[in-house]
Design a protein around this motif. Structure first.
Motif, mmCIF file in Angstrom:
data_model
loop_
_atom_site.group_PDB
_atom_site.id
_atom_site.type_symbol
_atom_site.label_atom_id
_atom_site.label_comp_id
_atom_site.label_asym_id
_atom_site.label_seq_id
_atom_site.Cartn_x
_atom_site.Cartn_y
_atom_site.Cartn_z
ATOM 1 N N TYR A 28 0.836 -1.203 0.000
ATOM 2 C CA TYR A 28 0.000 0.000 0.000
ATOM 3 C C TYR A 28 0.872 1.254 0.000
ATOM 4 C CZ TYR A 28 -3.350 3.478 1.726
ATOM 5 O OH TYR A 28 -4.116 4.588 1.889
ATOM 6 N N TYR A 29 1.854 1.279 0.903
ATOM 7 C CA TYR A 29 2.695 2.473 0.982
ATOM 8 C C TYR A 29 3.589 2.617 -0.241
ATOM 9 C CZ TYR A 29 0.987 4.008 5.368
ATOM 10 O OH TYR A 29 0.155 4.503 6.325
ATOM 11 N N GLU A 31 2.693 1.844 -3.187
ATOM 12 C CA GLU A 31 1.808 2.417 -4.205
ATOM 13 C C GLU A 31 1.626 3.920 -3.978
ATOM 14 O OE1 GLU A 31 -2.081 0.363 -4.737
ATOM 15 O OE2 GLU A 31 -2.822 2.394 -5.010
ATOM 16 N N ILE A 32 1.442 4.289 -2.712
ATOM 17 C CA ILE A 32 1.237 5.709 -2.402
ATOM 18 C C ILE A 32 2.454 6.531 -2.822
ATOM 19 C CG2 ILE A 32 1.036 7.332 -0.467
ATOM 20 C CD1 ILE A 32 -1.549 5.897 -1.095
ATOM 21 N N ASP A 35 2.585 6.820 -6.509
ATOM 22 C CA ASP A 35 1.571 7.754 -7.009
ATOM 23 C C ASP A 35 1.981 9.205 -6.769
ATOM 24 O OD1 ASP A 35 -0.235 6.052 -8.171
ATOM 25 O OD2 ASP A 35 -1.279 5.622 -6.297
ATOM 26 N N TYR B 25 -8.415 4.414 -6.275
ATOM 27 C CA TYR B 25 -7.265 3.845 -5.566
ATOM 28 C C TYR B 25 -6.826 4.809 -4.471
ATOM 29 C CZ TYR B 25 -5.044 6.916 -8.993
ATOM 30 O OH TYR B 25 -4.720 7.982 -9.769
ATOM 31 N N GLY B 26 -5.983 4.325 -3.582
ATOM 32 C CA GLY B 26 -5.628 5.046 -2.359
ATOM 33 C C GLY B 26 -5.330 6.520 -2.529
ATOM 34 N N TYR B 27 -4.377 6.793 -3.367
ATOM 35 C CA TYR B 27 -3.926 8.174 -3.526
ATOM 36 C C TYR B 27 -5.050 9.077 -4.022
ATOM 37 C CZ TYR B 27 -0.914 12.040 -4.995
ATOM 38 O OH TYR B 27 -0.330 13.259 -5.163
ATOM 39 N N GLU B 41 -3.137 9.324 3.769
ATOM 40 C CA GLU B 41 -3.109 7.932 3.314
ATOM 41 C C GLU B 41 -3.015 6.986 4.501
ATOM 42 O OE1 GLU B 41 -1.379 10.310 1.907
ATOM 43 O OE2 GLU B 41 -1.445 10.119 -0.278
ATOM 44 N N LEU B 44 -6.298 6.588 5.920
ATOM 45 C CA LEU B 44 -7.184 5.909 4.978
ATOM 46 C C LEU B 44 -6.982 4.392 5.031
ATOM 47 C CD1 LEU B 44 -9.172 5.974 2.592
ATOM 48 C CD2 LEU B 44 -7.211 6.142 1.083
ATOM 49 N N LYS B 70 -3.839 -0.965 -6.557
ATOM 50 C CA LYS B 70 -5.044 -1.587 -6.010
ATOM 51 C C LYS B 70 -6.224 -0.654 -6.179
ATOM 52 C CE LYS B 70 -4.190 -4.976 -2.462
ATOM 53 N NZ LYS B 70 -4.193 -5.191 -1.019
#
Lengths: 200, 109
Positions: A28-29, A31-32, A35, B25-27, B41, B44, B70
């Motif tokens: 998850y992190y 991906e963040i 992004d 998605y997350g961001y 985040e 979240l 994701k």
């Protein structure tokens, strides 16, 4: 801090979680950060804009059900020598020491017994061979005196030598078998030990 | 300062509402919500996990620029949760107006 460094630290802080949960969080992190980079930040900026690893990890751990944490704790091997273990070892010495000694001596005596079979077979083979040779020699020497006895002795001697030669191979095969068995047992012990240490 | 429990409920509903418009998605969720609620985040993530655990959303992975992303999609349960939220807040709103207008005070004076 670089992205990989951040993720590594995060993974290390999440050691109390089941591996799949920790991996999900790290993904998850990851991906963040990606992004944010795509949105124009540099990697360092993206990492810096997140909270620090400890805060993130403790929030996630607090949010994880207790039973999951306990289960994970039970599943993971504890360090081998904790103070408690040391205390127990010392207090328990009167119990475990004699037990250990007797186990070791039983194992040792079985070992000795097995080898003494091999040694005695070899001794028997050796004595058979020697007496065979001796009988043959004596027989030869006495053929001129008492023919029948001489021939008998020579024959008996040759039979003994032959039996000894055959038995030698048998004994050698048995010895090899023992060596193989011991090696296998040793490997088994080692494997069990490594497994215990890995605990996985 | 808003009560933590209350804030959590609000944020969950906000996330579901964003996902009700489109999968996200997350961001992007954080960005889309930045004007409505204060959300990072890191806050979240547990919300998404909770919503996933309670079947309010489903997760799927899409390849994007050579990496995986994701995406979250709202489920039927998630939509019901939004409806429930709106219903709850209608009654809260009634109370709110009652309090705002001075409640029974006028009659007493």
């Amino acid at each position: 801090m670089s992205k990989s460094e951040f993720l590594e630290r995060l993974a290390a802080e999440l050691g109390a979680l089941p591996q799949s949960e920790a991996e999900k969080t790290v993904a998850y992190y990851s991906e963040i950060i990606d992004d944010r980079c795509e949105d124009g930040m540099t990697e360092a900026e993206a990492v810096a804009s997140l909270e620090d690893v400890k805060t993130i990890a403790s929030r996630i751990i607090c949010d994880t059900p207790m039973q999951v944490l306990v289960k994970e704790r039970m599943r993971k091997p504890r360090p081998y020598i904790t103070p408690l273990v040391i205390v127990l070892l010392i207090i328990g010495a009167p119990v475990w020491l004699p037990l250990l000694i007797s186990v070791v001596s039983v194992v040792f005596s079985v070992f000795i017994a097995l080898w003494s079979v091999v040694v005695s077979i070899f001794a028997a083979v050796f004595s058979m061979g020697v007496s065979g040779i001796a009988a043959a020699v004596v027989g030869f020497a006495s053929v001129s005196g008492n023919f029948a006895r001489g021939i008998f002795l020579v024959g008996a001697g040759l039979v003994c030598i032959g039996l000894a030669a055959l038995a030698f191979f048998g004994a050698a095969a048995l010895a090899r078998l023992y060596v193989r068995l011991i090696r296998r047992a040793w490997r088994g012990i080692k494997r069990a030990f490594v497994k215990k240490e890995d605990g996985k | 300062m808003m009560d933590a429990q209350l804030k959590r409920g609000l944020t969950e509903a906000c996330v579901l509402s964003v996902l009700d418009r489109e999968d996200s998605y997350g961001y992007k969720i954080v960005k889309d919500l930045s004007e409505v609620v204060e959300l990072s985040e890191s806050t979240l993530y547990p919300i998404l996990k909770r919503l996933e655990a309670s079947d309010c959303l489903s997760v799927y992975t899409v390849e994007h620029n050579g990496r995986l992303r994701k995406y979250y999609r709202i489920t039927k349960t998630g939509r019901l949760r939004i409806e429930e939220f709106l219903r709850d807040w209608e009654s809260v709103l009634k109370v709110y107006t009652f309090i705002k207008e001075g409640g029974g005070r006028n009659e007493q004076v």
